[in-house]
Design a protein around this motif. Structure first.
Motif, PDB file in Angstrom:
ATOM      1  N   ARG A 269      -4.057   7.974  -2.798  1.00 21.92           N
ATOM      2  CA  ARG A 269      -3.222   7.038  -2.053  1.00 21.92           C
ATOM      3  C   ARG A 269      -4.134   5.943  -1.518  1.00 21.92           C
ATOM      4  NH1 ARG A 269      -0.422   9.256  -4.914  1.00 21.92           N
ATOM      5  NH2 ARG A 269       1.145  10.838  -4.434  1.00 21.92           N
ATOM      6  N   VAL A 270      -3.741   4.691  -1.732  1.00 19.91           N
ATOM      7  CA  VAL A 270      -4.632   3.548  -1.509  1.00 19.91           C
ATOM      8  C   VAL A 270      -4.113   2.674  -0.373  1.00 19.91           C
ATOM      9  CG1 VAL A 270      -5.645   1.485  -2.560  1.00 19.91           C
ATOM     10  CG2 VAL A 270      -5.313   3.567  -3.931  1.00 19.91           C
ATOM     11  N   PHE A 271      -5.056   2.233   0.477  1.00 17.91           N
ATOM     12  CA  PHE A 271      -4.745   1.368   1.612  1.00 17.91           C
ATOM     13  C   PHE A 271      -5.823   0.288   1.707  1.00 17.91           C
ATOM     14  CE2 PHE A 271      -3.007   5.519   2.196  1.00 17.91           C
ATOM     15  CZ  PHE A 271      -1.719   5.286   2.646  1.00 17.91           C
ATOM     16  N   ARG A 272      -5.399  -0.967   1.888  1.00 20.69           N
ATOM     17  CA  ARG A 272      -6.329  -2.091   1.878  1.00 20.69           C
ATOM     18  C   ARG A 272      -6.068  -2.990   3.082  1.00 20.69           C
ATOM     19  NH1 ARG A 272      -3.674  -3.833  -3.571  1.00 20.69           N
ATOM     20  NH2 ARG A 272      -1.998  -2.958  -2.303  1.00 20.69           N
TER      21      ARG A 272
ATOM     22  N   ARG B 168      -2.764   8.004  11.338  1.00 21.06           N
ATOM     23  CA  ARG B 168      -1.550   8.300  12.104  1.00 21.06           C
ATOM     24  C   ARG B 168      -0.344   8.399  11.176  1.00 21.06           C
ATOM     25  NH1 ARG B 168       2.812   5.877  14.196  1.00 21.06           N
ATOM     26  NH2 ARG B 168       2.262   3.844  13.324  1.00 21.06           N
ATOM     27  N   ARG B 169      -0.220   7.463  10.260  1.00 15.41           N
ATOM     28  CA  ARG B 169       0.986   7.405   9.434  1.00 15.41           C
ATOM     29  C   ARG B 169       0.959   8.384   8.266  1.00 15.41           C
ATOM     30  NH1 ARG B 169       2.651   1.146   8.625  1.00 15.41           N
ATOM     31  NH2 ARG B 169       4.211   2.183   7.286  1.00 15.41           N
ATOM     32  N   THR B 170      -0.219   8.793   7.834  1.00 10.70           N
ATOM     33  CA  THR B 170      -0.293   9.749   6.721  1.00 10.70           C
ATOM     34  C   THR B 170      -0.457  11.184   7.194  1.00 10.70           C
ATOM     35  OG1 THR B 170      -2.706   9.546   6.514  1.00 10.70           O
ATOM     36  CG2 THR B 170      -1.343   8.011   5.219  1.00 10.70           C
ATOM     37  N   GLY B 171      -0.906  11.371   8.426  1.00 10.74           N
ATOM     38  CA  GLY B 171      -1.147  12.704   8.938  1.00 10.74           C
ATOM     39  C   GLY B 171      -2.454  13.315   8.456  1.00 10.74           C
ATOM     40  N   ALA B 172      -3.288  12.523   7.796  1.00  8.91           N
ATOM     41  CA  ALA B 172      -4.565  13.018   7.285  1.00  8.91           C
ATOM     42  C   ALA B 172      -5.562  13.198   8.424  1.00  8.91           C
ATOM     43  CB  ALA B 172      -5.129  12.060   6.245  1.00  8.91           C
TER      44      ALA B 172
ATOM     45  N   ASP C  20       0.845  -1.181   0.000  1.00  6.24           N
ATOM     46  CA  ASP C  20       0.000   0.000   0.000  1.00  6.24           C
ATOM     47  C   ASP C  20       0.893   1.249   0.000  1.00  6.24           C
ATOM     48  OD1 ASP C  20      -2.345  -1.413  -0.109  1.00  6.24           O
ATOM     49  OD2 ASP C  20      -2.630  -1.456   2.052  1.00  6.24           O
ATOM     50  N   ASP C  21       0.264   2.420  -0.013  1.00  4.53           N
ATOM     51  CA  ASP C  21       0.998   3.659  -0.259  1.00  4.53           C
ATOM     52  C   ASP C  21       1.497   4.324   1.024  1.00  4.53           C
ATOM     53  OD1 ASP C  21       0.543   3.293  -2.985  1.00  4.53           O
ATOM     54  OD2 ASP C  21      -1.346   4.395  -2.932  1.00  4.53           O
ATOM     55  N   TRP C  22       2.048   3.518   1.931  1.00  2.14           N
ATOM     56  CA  TRP C  22       2.490   4.038   3.222  1.00  2.14           C
ATOM     57  C   TRP C  22       3.595   5.070   3.083  1.00  2.14           C
ATOM     58  CZ3 TRP C  22      -0.808   2.895   6.885  1.00  2.14           C
ATOM     59  CH2 TRP C  22      -1.521   1.697   6.833  1.00  2.14           C
ATOM     60  N   ASP C  23       4.427   4.941   2.080  1.00  2.00           N
ATOM     61  CA  ASP C  23       5.589   5.820   1.958  1.00  2.00           C
ATOM     62  C   ASP C  23       5.397   6.950   0.951  1.00  2.00           C
ATOM     63  OD1 ASP C  23       7.005   4.253   3.806  1.00  2.00           O
ATOM     64  OD2 ASP C  23       7.623   2.847   2.235  1.00  2.00           O
ATOM     65  N   LEU C  24       4.182   7.089   0.433  1.00  2.00           N
ATOM     66  CA  LEU C  24       3.908   8.164  -0.521  1.00  2.00           C
ATOM     67  C   LEU C  24       3.124   9.278   0.172  1.00  2.00           C
ATOM     68  CD1 LEU C  24       2.864   6.168  -3.721  1.00  2.00           C
ATOM     69  CD2 LEU C  24       5.036   7.321  -3.276  1.00  2.00           C
ATOM     70  N   PRO C  25       3.548  10.511   0.023  1.00  2.00           N
ATOM     71  CA  PRO C  25       2.819  11.612   0.669  1.00  2.00           C
ATOM     72  C   PRO C  25       1.479  11.857  -0.004  1.00  2.00           C
ATOM     73  CG  PRO C  25       4.528  12.483  -0.765  1.00  2.00           C
ATOM     74  CD  PRO C  25       4.723  10.990  -0.742  1.00  2.00           C
ATOM     75  N   LEU C  26       0.544  12.347   0.770  1.00  2.00           N
ATOM     76  CA  LEU C  26      -0.730  12.784   0.214  1.00  2.00           C
ATOM     77  C   LEU C  26      -0.511  14.053  -0.594  1.00  2.00           C
ATOM     78  CD1 LEU C  26      -2.890  12.266   3.415  1.00  2.00           C
ATOM     79  CD2 LEU C  26      -2.901  10.798   1.391  1.00  2.00           C
ATOM     80  N   THR C  27      -1.437  14.342  -1.485  1.00  2.00           N
ATOM     81  CA  THR C  27      -1.316  15.530  -2.314  1.00  2.00           C
ATOM     82  C   THR C  27      -2.377  16.558  -1.924  1.00  2.00           C
ATOM     83  OG1 THR C  27      -2.842  14.721  -4.025  1.00  2.00           O
ATOM     84  CG2 THR C  27      -0.506  14.087  -4.217  1.00  2.00           C
TER      85      THR C  27
END
Length: 289
Positions: A90-93, A126-130, A49-56
């Protein structure tokens, strides 16, 4: 035959197949092939999943994908995941509801599954800061999050909730049998008699189970959450298909969509819905709000 494509911010919809005479059959075939391949190898090649990609700035909310009964984070979302990523999401499953089977999930107690979803969403935030996520769920995954939203305090953490062929008001025993017969591995569980007796989710999914009454008493929608339902009139699991729809309370945001209103000749049934290009376009539209 084709139909007009909606314009979706961040993605060129010209790249998405729109031939409604071919798409349902292609999607159904893909779904069966992927399921059979996953079960045969007892492996889930879902990728990271996109754990290491920042949100836009354009897409500040992570998208959490929630599979259905007998599903998993891999095969259920083989078409949706790359499409969402191409659109900039960013996708998480997660896999939830593990019980008896190493690959097929969504079988455990639905309340416990909702708690697993709650923990997963908290970790994503927590990990994305969203501040919030968007949820997209299929079948049980389009119903179970309602318990998370209304009973576990999840509403404040969710902006959009999109249900694809969701079992919002339960299903019949025959509908569950129709589902199991179409998924290798699930069929064997049923034939061995294990599902009806020891799989917690099996009775809870049925429309007359006390869990469904509890879910109804919690409310159809959650305050502050934008709800979208995408159903198919050819559903062979959630019957009647109209039971997918949600009735919004005053001031709530609910949009009920039927696939055949977008493509009248589209005959896609339940299992193929997460692979249908028209459905996925409707998901992208909902997430753009």
């Amino acid at each position: 035959m084709s139909f007009p494509q909606p314009k979706i911010p961040g993605i060129n919809t010209d790249d998405i197949t729109t031939d409604v005479t071919e798409a349902p059959h292609r999607a159904a075939g893909l779904g069966r092939a992927v399921v059979a391949g996953v079960v045969a190898t007892v492996d889930v090649e879902a990728g990271e999943d996109d754990w290491d990609l920042p949100l836009t700035e354009e897409h500040p909310r992570p998208v959490v994908l929630v599979h259905g009964t007998f599903g998993n984070r891999g095969y259920t979302w083989t078409d949706a995941t790359p499409l969402l990523r191409r659109a900039g999401h960013r996708v998480f499953r997660l896999d939830y509801g593990r019980h008896l089977h190493p690959v097929l999930f969504g079988l455990g107690d639905i309340r416990a599954s909702a708690r697993q979803l709650a923990e997963f969403v908290d970790e994503v935030l927590r990990r994305t800061g969203a501040a919030q996520v968007d949820l997209v769920g299929f079948s049980q995954g389009g119903m179970m999050p309602r318990y998370y939203l209304n009973a576990l305090g999840g509403a404040a953490k969710v902006h959009n909730f999109v249900g694809i062929a969701p079992s919002n008001h339960g299903v019949t025993a025959q509908g569950l049998m129709n589902l199991a017969r179409q998924i290798p591995g699930a069929r064997e569980l049923v034939e061995q008699g294990a599902v009806g007796t020891v799989v917690p989710a099996w009775p809870q999914l049925q429309h007359d189970h006390p869990f469904q009454r509890e879910l109804a008493d919690l409310g159809e929608t959650a305050e502050g959450v934008r709800h979208t339902v995408i159903a198919t009139s050819h559903d062979d699991v959630v019957t009647p298909y109209t039971s997918c729809a949600l009735a919004g309370a005053e001031g709530s945001h609910v949009r009920n969509v039927v696939l055949q209103d977008l493509g009248p000749e589209d005959r896609t049934a339940h299992v193929a819905m997460p692979y249908n290009p028209t459905v996925l376009r409707a998901v992208l539209e909902a997430l753009a709000e």
